[in-house]
Design a protein around this motif. Sequence first.
Motif, mmCIF file in Angstrom:
data_model
loop_
_atom_site.group_PDB
_atom_site.id
_atom_site.type_symbol
_atom_site.label_atom_id
_atom_site.label_comp_id
_atom_site.label_asym_id
_atom_site.label_seq_id
_atom_site.Cartn_x
_atom_site.Cartn_y
_atom_site.Cartn_z
ATOM 1 N N GLN A 46 0.824 -1.203 0.000
ATOM 2 C CA GLN A 46 0.000 0.000 0.000
ATOM 3 C C GLN A 46 0.861 1.257 0.000
ATOM 4 O O GLN A 46 0.545 2.226 -0.690
ATOM 5 N N ARG A 47 1.967 1.244 0.715
ATOM 6 C CA ARG A 47 2.844 2.423 0.742
ATOM 7 C C ARG A 47 3.537 2.619 -0.590
ATOM 8 O O ARG A 47 3.609 3.730 -1.098
ATOM 9 N N VAL A 48 4.060 1.554 -1.177
ATOM 10 C CA VAL A 48 4.753 1.663 -2.459
ATOM 11 C C VAL A 48 3.772 2.107 -3.554
ATOM 12 O O VAL A 48 4.090 2.977 -4.374
ATOM 13 N N SER A 49 2.577 1.530 -3.558
ATOM 14 C CA SER A 49 1.586 1.927 -4.570
ATOM 15 C C SER A 49 1.187 3.386 -4.387
ATOM 16 O O SER A 49 0.952 4.093 -5.380
ATOM 17 N N LEU A 53 1.535 6.224 -7.319
ATOM 18 C CA LEU A 53 0.402 7.055 -7.727
ATOM 19 C C LEU A 53 0.694 8.537 -7.532
ATOM 20 O O LEU A 53 0.309 9.366 -8.374
ATOM 21 N N ALA A 54 1.373 8.878 -6.453
ATOM 22 C CA ALA A 54 1.730 10.285 -6.229
ATOM 23 C C ALA A 54 2.705 10.762 -7.305
ATOM 24 O O ALA A 54 2.537 11.862 -7.863
ATOM 25 N N LEU A 55 3.699 9.957 -7.626
ATOM 26 C CA LEU A 55 4.664 10.336 -8.662
ATOM 27 C C LEU A 55 3.984 10.450 -10.025
ATOM 28 O O LEU A 55 4.263 11.380 -10.794
ATOM 29 N N TYR A 56 3.074 9.537 -10.331
ATOM 30 C CA TYR A 56 2.336 9.584 -11.600
ATOM 31 C C TYR A 56 1.516 10.873 -11.688
ATOM 32 O O TYR A 56 1.486 11.534 -12.732
ATOM 33 N N THR A 57 0.879 11.243 -10.594
ATOM 34 C CA THR A 57 0.093 12.470 -10.566
ATOM 35 C C THR A 57 0.980 13.692 -10.803
ATOM 36 O O THR A 57 0.625 14.596 -11.569
#
Length: 117
Positions: A21-24, A28-32
């Motif tokens: 959950q932390r890695v995902s 997702l934050a980096l993708y955003t």
Amino acid sequence: MGNVSSVTNLGRSGVADWLMQRVSAYVLALYTVVLFVFIIANPGMSYDTWAGLFGQTWMRIFTLMALLSIGAHAWVGLWTVTTDYMKSALPRFLVQAACGLTMFVYVVWGIQILWGF
């Protein structure tokens, strides 16, 4: 480790789920951030510019990572919420099955759109 149960059964404890959950979340934050910077850097963006971004292999792989991260993150989160708040087994199972099926369809559909299968 203590008695932390596992959602995915990929690990022997809940530590693997916590880590997933932390890695995902970081993916997702980096993708955003990448999408936000791209949009800011291209103010008069056309369809060709947008299609050019997603036509590059690195962006397809990054988007695939984001899709899989959404699926994993949502699964661990929804499993936790339904386990904590739904005490009856049958409704909890039905909700978890519906959530799992929905996430599976979204991920497969996203892969189909992304890679053009």
